[in-house]
Every structure is written in C-alpha cells, then in structure tokens.
Design a protein around this motif. Structure first.
Motif, short mmCIF file in Angstrom:
data_model
loop_
_atom_site.label_atom_id
_atom_site.label_comp_id
_atom_site.label_asym_id
_atom_site.label_seq_id
_atom_site.Cartn_x
_atom_site.Cartn_y
_atom_site.Cartn_z
N ALA A 139 6.09 12.53 7.93
CA ALA A 139 5.52 11.67 6.87
C ALA A 139 5.15 10.31 7.46
O ALA A 139 4.10 9.74 7.15
CB ALA A 139 6.52 11.51 5.74
N HIS A 140 6.02 9.81 8.35
CA HIS A 140 5.71 8.52 8.98
C HIS A 140 4.45 8.65 9.84
O HIS A 140 3.52 7.84 9.74
CB HIS A 140 6.87 8.02 9.84
CG HIS A 140 6.52 6.85 10.68
ND1 HIS A 140 6.40 6.92 12.05
CD2 HIS A 140 6.22 5.56 10.34
CE1 HIS A 140 6.05 5.73 12.51
NE2 HIS A 140 5.94 4.88 11.49
N LEU A 148 0.22 6.85 9.52
CA LEU A 148 -0.49 6.01 10.49
C LEU A 148 -1.99 6.29 10.48
O LEU A 148 -2.79 5.46 10.91
CB LEU A 148 0.08 6.24 11.90
CG LEU A 148 1.56 5.85 12.06
CD1 LEU A 148 2.06 6.18 13.46
CD2 LEU A 148 1.79 4.37 11.72
N SER A 149 -2.37 7.46 9.95
CA SER A 149 -3.81 7.77 9.96
C SER A 149 -4.46 7.51 8.60
O SER A 149 -5.65 7.74 8.42
CB SER A 149 -4.02 9.22 10.39
OG SER A 149 -3.15 10.06 9.69
N LEU A 150 -3.67 7.00 7.66
CA LEU A 150 -4.27 6.64 6.38
C LEU A 150 -5.25 5.48 6.57
O LEU A 150 -5.02 4.59 7.39
CB LEU A 150 -3.20 6.23 5.37
CG LEU A 150 -2.22 7.30 4.90
CD1 LEU A 150 -1.09 6.67 4.09
CD2 LEU A 150 -2.96 8.36 4.09
N SER A 209 0.84 -1.21 0.00
CA SER A 209 0.00 0.00 0.00
C SER A 209 0.87 1.25 0.00
O SER A 209 0.41 2.34 -0.33
CB SER A 209 -0.92 0.00 1.23
OG SER A 209 -0.20 0.37 2.39
N MET A 210 2.15 1.11 0.34
CA MET A 210 3.04 2.29 0.37
C MET A 210 3.81 2.44 -0.93
O MET A 210 4.60 3.38 -1.09
CB MET A 210 3.98 2.17 1.56
CG MET A 210 3.26 2.40 2.87
SD MET A 210 4.30 2.04 4.26
CE MET A 210 3.09 1.54 5.46
N THR A 217 -6.76 0.07 8.55
CA THR A 217 -7.39 -1.24 8.29
C THR A 217 -6.41 -2.36 8.61
O THR A 217 -6.74 -3.33 9.28
CB THR A 217 -7.82 -1.32 6.81
OG1 THR A 217 -8.62 -0.19 6.50
CG2 THR A 217 -8.55 -2.61 6.51
N LEU A 218 -5.16 -2.18 8.16
CA LEU A 218 -4.15 -3.22 8.39
C LEU A 218 -3.82 -3.33 9.88
O LEU A 218 -3.67 -4.44 10.42
CB LEU A 218 -2.91 -2.91 7.56
CG LEU A 218 -3.12 -3.06 6.04
CD1 LEU A 218 -2.01 -2.36 5.26
CD2 LEU A 218 -3.22 -4.54 5.65
#
Lengths: 101, 101
Positions: free
Chosen positions: B63-64, B68-70, B30-31, B75-76
């Motif tokens: 950015a990291h 985390l809030s994406l 996903s990244m 979901t993961l």
C-alpha cells in the motif's frame, strides 16, 4: 498548535519481546480514554528479536509526564521492568500535524 | 495483523524547513481518504533547524509502495525535491497495535 512526540526503543531480556509488546499494548489500551494521548503505537523490527519500539504523540509534554504517575501506568511499568534490559530515546519531536492527530 | 511503519528524516536546504513541512502536511491531507494509510505525522526537532521527520503507518508495504505512484504524491515529490538535501530512513517497523491504528 504543535504536539509532543516521542520515539523510543526498549531492549528486552531474551525471548521476552512478545510479552513486553503485550504489556505495552495494554498501556495503549488504557490510554484509549485519555484524550491527551493521540497516538501510542507498538512496533517491532524484523531484524531485532529483542527490541520493541513505541511511537507516541501527546497534546504536550506535561500530559505525557502526568500519565506516568497514573495508577494504570505504574502497574504496567512494574510488570515490564523485570524484563526490560535497556531503553533508548531515539527522537523527541514537535509534531506539527498530519493524519492521525 | 501487523501494519507497516516507517520513520524517516528529510534534511532540507537551509531555511526551507517550514516549506517542506507544509508540502508534507499537504501529502498527509491528500491521504485523508486513503484508508490504507492510517498514520502520517510530520514533526520537527527543537535542535535540528534543517530536519523534518515523518512517521507513517500503512496497512502493508504494498500500500505504501502504491501510494508513491499516485498523481498527488508525484506532484508533491516534484515540489519537494528541489529543497531536499538528504534523506535518512531511521526505522522500518512492523506495528503490532496501539492507539491510532
């Protein structure tokens, strides 16, 4: 097909951190054409003025071993040795995938 | 311009290592379109049947944090949480360069 990763730390003589980092960055540069070396990252830690960290990922252990006898690597090792006070292998890992390999 | 790297370990419920590795590999996938994430490597250790290691390099700490809030990350995380027994941040590093970034 998993890959071979190493995470380790060099302890340097006082004040030589940047010099060792530069030598290790030269090592990384020399590996840019070495396909078996997929990742070679040189890092520092905010609160360790005498430590340089390297995270490296290779196709396999043999490829890593072979790289140690390359002339470019031997030259860099001889330049780095006088300023290295210690080394610590933190992790030896089997990398199963991800971004960057 | 240095980058922000993290090296950490997840301890999983017995027998769930491969399941967590798969979820983390999905996270890495996903990244692939997230330029700020340059490296996200999922690894295992031969002698730790219940551990999964992640080495990640980001443009910067912000950015990291933002990742985390994406939604994909959230979901993961919710899928991984039930099988995670513990977490350990091994190193927080300033990556100054190398192959792979």
């Amino acid at each position: 097909m998993s890959k071979y990763s190493l995470f380790g730390k060099f302890i340097v003589q006082e004040g030589k951190r940047d010099l060792l980092a530069d030598i290790l960055l030269e090592a990384a540069e020399s590996m840019k054409d070495l396909d078996e070396c997929e990742v070679y990252l040189v890092s520092m830690s905010e609160n360790e003025p005498d430590a340089v960290y390297v995270y490296e990922t290779w196709d396999n252990e043999e490829a890593h071993q072979a790289s140690l006898s390359l002339e470019a690597t031997q030259t860099l090792i001889s330049r780095a040795k006088p300023i290295i006070a210690g080394m610590e292998r933190i992790s030896t890992l089997k990398t199963v995938g991800g971004k960057g390999v």
